[in-house]
Enzyme design. Structure first.
Site, PDB file in Angstrom:
ATOM      1  N   VAL A   1       0.814  -1.226   0.000  1.00  0.00           N
ATOM      2  CA  VAL A   1       0.000   0.000   0.000  1.00  0.00           C
ATOM      3  C   VAL A   1       0.849   1.279   0.000  1.00  0.00           C
ATOM      4  O   VAL A   1       0.319   2.373  -0.150  1.00  0.00           O
ATOM      5  CB  VAL A   1      -1.014   0.034   1.171  1.00  0.00           C
ATOM      6  CG1 VAL A   1      -2.024  -1.089   1.056  1.00  0.00           C
ATOM      7  CG2 VAL A   1      -0.306   0.022   2.526  1.00  0.00           C
TER       8      VAL A   1
ATOM      9  N   TYR B   1       1.374   3.931  22.619  1.00  0.00           N
ATOM     10  CA  TYR B   1       0.728   3.738  21.308  1.00  0.00           C
ATOM     11  C   TYR B   1       1.038   4.915  20.375  1.00  0.00           C
ATOM     12  O   TYR B   1       1.039   4.791  19.152  1.00  0.00           O
ATOM     13  CB  TYR B   1      -0.778   3.533  21.488  1.00  0.00           C
ATOM     14  CG  TYR B   1      -1.431   2.841  20.311  1.00  0.00           C
ATOM     15  CD1 TYR B   1      -1.062   1.553  19.937  1.00  0.00           C
ATOM     16  CD2 TYR B   1      -2.411   3.477  19.556  1.00  0.00           C
ATOM     17  CE1 TYR B   1      -1.649   0.927  18.852  1.00  0.00           C
ATOM     18  CE2 TYR B   1      -3.010   2.855  18.479  1.00  0.00           C
ATOM     19  CZ  TYR B   1      -2.626   1.582  18.135  1.00  0.00           C
ATOM     20  OH  TYR B   1      -3.218   0.960  17.061  1.00  0.00           O
TER      21      TYR B   1
ATOM     22  N   LYS C   1      -4.424   6.295  13.858  1.00  0.00           N
ATOM     23  CA  LYS C   1      -5.757   5.682  13.966  1.00  0.00           C
ATOM     24  C   LYS C   1      -6.844   6.769  14.048  1.00  0.00           C
ATOM     25  O   LYS C   1      -7.953   6.574  13.552  1.00  0.00           O
ATOM     26  CB  LYS C   1      -5.840   4.758  15.187  1.00  0.00           C
ATOM     27  CG  LYS C   1      -5.004   3.479  15.074  1.00  0.00           C
ATOM     28  CD  LYS C   1      -5.438   2.595  13.932  1.00  0.00           C
ATOM     29  CE  LYS C   1      -4.764   1.236  13.989  1.00  0.00           C
ATOM     30  NZ  LYS C   1      -4.939   0.478  12.733  1.00  0.00           N
TER      31      LYS C   1
END
Ligand code: NDP
Length: 257
Positions: A68, A158, A165
């Site tokens: 991708v 994270y 996200k």
């Protein structure tokens, strides 16, 4: 009784091995009667997928290479999918990447490269594959991506992936608006922590899973099969009225303050 996805052609992106969330999804979709087309990036993932499919007696319609990070690769992959299937009814986007060093320290130290890489592979990829997939969804369709609560709240470690996200979840909403007029829905599953190859890169993964077990209303962690069935729901006609949504599949952890 007809199965939920009988006769439907669904593309699954992101099986690296049997721990992958996309593998849990594969099992749910196969049991629901879908014809499956896979894409993967690394040869290692391809080899693992071929073995898994043999072991589970799943006959893929095609396995196609797709990185991708490359427009050319995405274009070629969907051209090949078109040649193999003509029409597709669903797409599972279960792809993300960030540099390991950006998932350990403080977010404030994130490099420009690391930030852009996480955005490119984990968020922009949904935009580009939705654009390619919509051309093959001539009978309408559904697209489902995988996100995490780190998009909504600070989950220590994270970091750059949480920001990617958040971008992914906003992309779900903007894409849902663009492709809705073509009868295509775009949704996300926000899964609790699951021990996968990618999860290994996130600092203190064990602690995160332990907290879920202690605090989540269901007092357990979720697994790949839980996500698989929720993704199946989104891809099926049962979710025909739902788009632009982020569904938590996390044993209820997100409702606890
Ligand atoms: P895996 O490592 O099993 O899957 C990640 C996949 O991303 C791999 O198949 C990998 O392919 C693919 N990928 C990475 N870079 C590229 C690229 N440039 N082009 C194409 N494919 C690429 O981990 P998970 O199953 O955990 O991750 C799947 C999704 O679920 C991710 O979006 C992740 O953020 C999300 N998620 C995971 C959670 C968890 O706790 N595990 C919780 C919530 C969401 P290859 O191996 O061929 O490089």
């Amino acid at each position: 009784m007809t199965k939920l996805l009988e006769g439907k052609n669904i593309v699954v992106m992101g099986v690296a091995n049997e721990r992958s969330i996309a593998w849990g999804i594969t099992k749910s979709l196969h049991n629901a009667g879908a014809n499956l087309i896979f894409t993967n990036r690394q040869e290692r993932s391809y080899n693992k997928l071929v073995k898994l499919l043999e072991k589970h007696e799943i006959e893929p319609k095609a396995i196609i290479s797709c990185d991708v990070a490359s427009d050319e690769s995405v274009k070629e992959a969907f051209q090949e999918i078109k040649e193999k299937t003509g029409v597709i009814h669903g797409l599972v986007h279960s792809v993300a990447f960030a540099k390991r060093e950006d998932l350990q320290d403080e977010f404030v130290t994130t490099s420009r490269d690391g930030f852009l890489l996480a955005q490119e592979i984990s968020a922009y990829s949904l935009v580009t594959v939705t654009n390619a997939a919509k051309e093959l969804m001539t009978e309408g369709g559904a697209i489902v991506t995988q996100t995490y609560i780190g998009a909504e709240q600070v989950v220590p470690g994270y970091n750059v992936m949480g920001v990617a996200k958040a971008s992914l979840e906003a992309s779900v909403r903007y894409l849902a608006e663009d492709v809705g007029k073509h009868g295509i829905r775009v949704n996300a599953v926000s899964a609790g922590p699951i021990r996968t190859l990618s999860a290994k890169g996130v600092a203190n993964f064990n602690e995160k899973a332990q907290v879920v077990e202690e605090k989540a209303p269901l007092r357990r962690n979720i697994d790949q099969d839980d996500v698989g069935d929720a993704t199946l729901f989104f891809l099926s006609d049962l979710a025909r009225g739902i788009t632009g949504e982020v569904l938590h599949v996390d044993a209820g952890f997100n409702i606890i303050g």
